[in-house]
Design an enzyme around this catalytic site. Structure first.
Site, short mmCIF file in Angstrom:
data_model
loop_
_atom_site.label_atom_id
_atom_site.label_comp_id
_atom_site.label_asym_id
_atom_site.label_seq_id
_atom_site.Cartn_x
_atom_site.Cartn_y
_atom_site.Cartn_z
N CYS A 87 26.53 -36.25 109.53
CA CYS A 87 25.40 -35.99 110.41
C CYS A 87 25.23 -37.15 111.40
CB CYS A 87 24.13 -35.81 109.59
SG CYS A 87 22.69 -35.37 110.61
N ASP A 105 22.59 -38.43 112.21
CA ASP A 105 21.44 -39.23 111.77
C ASP A 105 21.82 -40.72 111.67
OD1 ASP A 105 19.47 -40.51 109.91
OD2 ASP A 105 18.67 -38.47 109.81
N ARG A 149 20.75 -42.99 109.99
CA ARG A 149 20.67 -43.63 108.66
C ARG A 149 21.88 -43.34 107.78
NH1 ARG A 149 15.11 -40.70 107.50
NH2 ARG A 149 16.39 -39.10 108.49
N HIS A 163 23.15 -35.01 104.05
CA HIS A 163 22.18 -35.93 103.45
C HIS A 163 20.85 -35.23 103.23
CE1 HIS A 163 19.81 -36.85 107.19
NE2 HIS A 163 20.89 -36.34 107.72
N CYS A 175 17.64 -34.15 105.82
CA CYS A 175 18.29 -33.92 107.12
C CYS A 175 17.35 -33.15 108.07
CB CYS A 175 19.59 -33.14 106.92
SG CYS A 175 20.49 -32.88 108.47
ZN LIG Z 1 20.97 -34.97 109.28
#
Ligand SMILES: [Zn+2]
Length: 224
Positions: free
Chosen positions: A42, A44, A46, A98, A101
């Protein structure tokens, strides 16, 4: 500008640290890459592939998009996959989702976010496929976590349905494909146990004939 410059300053510090640990670190990497893994994760911020797996530059070939999707008309993903499988010859392809998400969360709801809504549609298809299981879960957090897992599993299955993966399997029995979920709360990765290195378990409709066998059959037919 201070915020912006902090990245460039950070880079200088990182180079210094790397050179102290391994003086020829950059010299070695400058000759080429031989990663053993392709990571489909992803976007993302993090979930950085190298950091959470304690690996280094050069270890993982990475593709990231919103909600770690494997969309069969996505030329970006397909190009990365083809290059990783057929040129770099990676041994493992990992789809890593994750918990928490935002993409998956948004796909569970009906709010509009803009262009991304078209991307989220693919995740909604995952919900539709598993609606019986997901609708039966009362607790919204538990449902969300399970949807994240099911989305990863579906993306792994979508990988196995590509000609890129199936041709590689018939030629060299690699790469193995896997599904993982990362926990933002603990930092730990959960292996979902959906690893494949052959199309044997795929529904017949998704299996493609081996190109090698087909060619030899045609050639044999021509000589008769
Ligand atoms: Zn995500």
């Amino acid at each position: 500008m201070k915020l912006y410059n902090s990245l460039l300053e950070g880079n200088k510090k990182w180079v210094q640290k790397k050179l102290e640990q391994e003086p020829d670190f950059f010299e070695k990497l400058s000759h080429g890459q031989t990663p053993q893994f392709l990571w489909i994760g992803c976007s993302d911020s993090r979930v950085p592939a190298n950091e959470i797996t304690n690996t280094q530059s050069g270890d993982i070939f990475v593709h990231r998009n919103i909600a770690n999707m494997v969309v069969h008309s996505d030329m970006n993903m397909l190009s990365v996959l083809d290059y990783a499988v057929n040129i770099l010859k990676v041994k493992h392809v990992i789809v890593c989702g994750h918990y928490g998400c935002g993409g998956v969360k948004a796909a569970m709801q009906n709010e509009q976010y803009g262009l991304v809504d078209n991307w989220l549609r693919f995740i909604k298809d995952v919900y539709r496929t598993h609606s019986q299981e997901l609708d039966a879960i009362q607790d919204e957090d538990v449902k969300f976590d399970r949807f994240v897992e099911l989305n990863v599993i579906e993306q792994v299955m979508d990988l196995t349905k590509t000609t890129i993966i199936q041709n590689a399997w018939s030629q060299r029995n690699e790469p193995k494909v896997h599904g993982w979920v990362y926990s933002l709360k603990t930092g730990l990765i959960k292996d979902l146990g959906v690893s494949f290195d052959s199309s044997a378990k795929l529904p017949p409709i998704f299996r493609v004939d081996s190109k090698v066998n087909k060619r030899s059959t045609v050639a044999a037919g021509e000589t008769r």
